[in-house]
Design an enzyme around this catalytic site. Structure first.
Site, mmCIF file in Angstrom:
data_model
loop_
_atom_site.group_PDB
_atom_site.id
_atom_site.type_symbol
_atom_site.label_atom_id
_atom_site.label_comp_id
_atom_site.label_asym_id
_atom_site.label_seq_id
_atom_site.Cartn_x
_atom_site.Cartn_y
_atom_site.Cartn_z
ATOM 1 N N LYS A 14 0.856 -1.206 0.000
ATOM 2 C CA LYS A 14 0.000 0.000 0.000
ATOM 3 C C LYS A 14 0.885 1.247 0.000
ATOM 4 O O LYS A 14 2.060 1.196 0.394
ATOM 5 C CB LYS A 14 -0.923 0.021 1.227
ATOM 6 C CG LYS A 14 -0.219 -0.038 2.599
ATOM 7 C CD LYS A 14 0.318 1.267 3.141
ATOM 8 C CE LYS A 14 1.033 1.113 4.464
ATOM 9 N NZ LYS A 14 1.818 2.286 4.858
ATOM 10 N N ASP A 128 -1.935 -1.376 10.337
ATOM 11 C CA ASP A 128 -2.276 -1.338 8.904
ATOM 12 C C ASP A 128 -3.065 -2.561 8.458
ATOM 13 O O ASP A 128 -3.534 -2.613 7.314
ATOM 14 C CB ASP A 128 -0.988 -1.288 8.054
ATOM 15 C CG ASP A 128 -0.330 0.081 8.090
ATOM 16 O OD1 ASP A 128 -1.041 1.076 8.296
ATOM 17 O OD2 ASP A 128 0.902 0.132 7.908
HETATM 18 O O1 C5P Z 1 0.639 -1.214 14.930
HETATM 19 P P1 C5P Z 1 2.058 -1.314 14.455
HETATM 20 O O2 C5P Z 1 2.761 -2.487 15.072
HETATM 21 O O3 C5P Z 1 2.198 -1.250 12.993
HETATM 22 O O4 C5P Z 1 2.755 0.006 15.014
HETATM 23 C C1 C5P Z 1 4.167 0.111 15.112
HETATM 24 C C2 C5P Z 1 4.494 1.300 15.979
HETATM 25 O O5 C5P Z 1 4.133 2.508 15.315
HETATM 26 C C3 C5P Z 1 3.755 1.334 17.297
HETATM 27 O O6 C5P Z 1 4.452 0.629 18.290
HETATM 28 C C4 C5P Z 1 3.723 2.828 17.605
HETATM 29 O O7 C5P Z 1 4.938 3.259 18.165
HETATM 30 C C5 C5P Z 1 3.624 3.466 16.217
HETATM 31 N N1 C5P Z 1 2.225 3.773 15.868
HETATM 32 C C6 C5P Z 1 1.582 4.836 16.487
HETATM 33 N N2 C5P Z 1 0.282 5.130 16.161
HETATM 34 C C7 C5P Z 1 -0.360 4.408 15.225
HETATM 35 C C8 C5P Z 1 0.273 3.337 14.569
HETATM 36 C C9 C5P Z 1 1.574 3.043 14.917
HETATM 37 O O8 C5P Z 1 2.157 5.531 17.336
HETATM 38 N N3 C5P Z 1 -1.630 4.714 14.925
#
Ligand code: C5P
Length: 274
Positions: A14, A128
Site C-alpha cells: 500500500k 495497517d
Molecule cells: O501497529 P504497528 O505495530 O504497525 O505500530 C508500530 C508502531 O508505530 C507502534 O508501536 C507505535 O509506536 C507506532 N504507531 C503509532 N500510532 C499508530 C500506529 C503506529 O504511534 N496509529
C-alpha cells in the site's frame, strides 16, 4: 511438497496518499487519518495444512505467525511467503502478508469469518492490517482500526526505496502531531480523488511523518528531491518511510522513471493502484 489443500494469495503493498497524525492516545498509539491505496507490487503468501504452526519468513517479529495465532491459537499451518515488498519500507509489507494469512487461514480452517470480522481481528496484529484485509482504497482512522472504502482513480506511480530501514515507532515518537479539528488535508484529497485530476491529487499528497523520517534518514530527502527533479507530477513518502512514491502520467513514463532511479542505484518499481 505442496499439499493439494494449499492456498496461495497475493498480498499487495500500500501507499498512503495522505497520512495525518494527531495526538497520542491513552494506549500509546497516535490517532491518525490516512488515505490508504493498494498498489500492484505484491508478496505471495501460501498456507497449507500442518499439525504445527510455522513460517519461513525468517523475521523475529513475524506478523504472519502473529496473525495465525490471533485467528486461532490452537491450530497449525505451514506458511510460506515469497517476499517482493521491501521490509521497513512504509509499504505495509508485513501487514499485507498478515492480512493475506488471515484471509487464507479463514478459508483453510473453515472459520467462516466475514471480511469485516477479519479486519477487526487484524487490528490486534498491526495498525495497517484492517485496511489491507479490507482491500481496495480506504480512509483509515483511529489507530488504524476504522476503515471505510473510498473510490480512487487508477494512478501510475513509481516507488523508490533508498535502502534504509525506518523504525515506525521511532518515527512516530519524534513526529509533530497536527490539530485534530483540521479537516482541510482530507477534504482536499477526497475532492481531488473525486475529480480524477492528477495535478489536484498530487497537490493533496500529505504525510505528517515525512519531516521526522527525513530527519532520521536524510537519504529519504534525497529520493524526494531526485524524483521531483525528474519531473514527477507529485512526490510523497509512504507510511513512516523509507519508500517514496511519485505520481506520473502513464505506465510508460512510470517504467522510464523507475529505470532512471534504478540506474541511480535505488530499488524502484513502476506500479499501478488497484
Ligand atoms: O501497529 P504497528 O505495530 O504497525 O505500530 C508500530 C508502531 O508505530 C507502534 O508501536 C507505535 O509506536 C507506532 N504507531 C503509532 N500510532 C499508530 C500506529 C503506529 O504511534 N496509529
Amino acid at each position: 511438497m505442496t499439499s493439494s489443500l494449499a492456498m496461495k494469495i497475493d498480498a499487495f503493498a500500500k501507499v498512503n496518499l495522505t497520512l495525518e497524525v494527531f495526538g497520542l492516545r491513552p494506549d500509546g498509539y497516535h490517532a491518525l487519518r490516512s488515505v490508504v491505496v493498494p498498489v500492484s507490487l505484491c508478496d505471495t503468501v501460501e498456507v497449507e495444512p500442518a499439525d504445527e504452526l510455522s513460517s519461513d519468513s525468517g523475521y523475529s517479529d513475524d506478523l504472519c505467525l502473529k496473525a495465525a495465532k490471533v485467528l486461532d491459537p490452537s491450530r497449525g499451518a505451514r506458511i510460506h511467503v515469497v517476499k517482493r515488498i521491501p521490509a521497513g519500507g512504509g509499504l505495509g509489507g508485513g501487514s499485507a502478508d498478515a492480512a493475506a494469512v488471515l484471509i487464507a487461514l479463514n478459508e483453510l480452517w473453515r472459520l467462516g469469518h466475514s471480511r469485516a470480522e477479519l479486519a477487526e481481528i487484524g487490528a490486534q496484529v498491526g495498525s495497517d492490517v484492517p485496511a489491507l484485509v479490507t482491500g481496495g482504497s480506504v480512509l483509515m482512522e483511529g489507530r488504524g482500526e476504522k476503515v471505510a472504502p473510498i473510490e480512487c482513480p487508477r494512478l501510475n506511480l513509481v516507488l523508490c526505496n533508498p535502502g534504509v530501514h525506518t523504525s515506525t515507532a521511532e518515527v512516530y515518537s519524534v513526529c509533530k502531531a497536527r490539530d485534530c479539528a483540521d479537516t482541510s488535508v482530507n477534504d482536499a484529497m477526497m475532492s481531488a480523488l473525486h475529480s480524477g485530476d492528477l495535478e489536484k491529487i498530487a497537490a493533496a499528497f500529505a504525510n505528517d511523518l515525512t519531516a521526522a523520517a527525513c530527519g532520521l534518514h536524510p537519504e529519504i530527502s534525497e529520493v524526494i528531491s531526485s524524483l521531483s527533479a525528474a519531473g514527477a507530477i507529485g512526490v510523497s513518502m509512504s507510511g513512516s518511510g523509507s519508500t517514496v512514491f511519485a505520481l506520473v502520467s502513464g505506465a510508460e513514463r512510470a517504467r522510464e522513471l523507475s529505470a532512471e532511479m534504478t540506474a541511480k542505484g535505488y530499488a524502484s518499481w513502476p506500479v499501478v493502484t488497484r
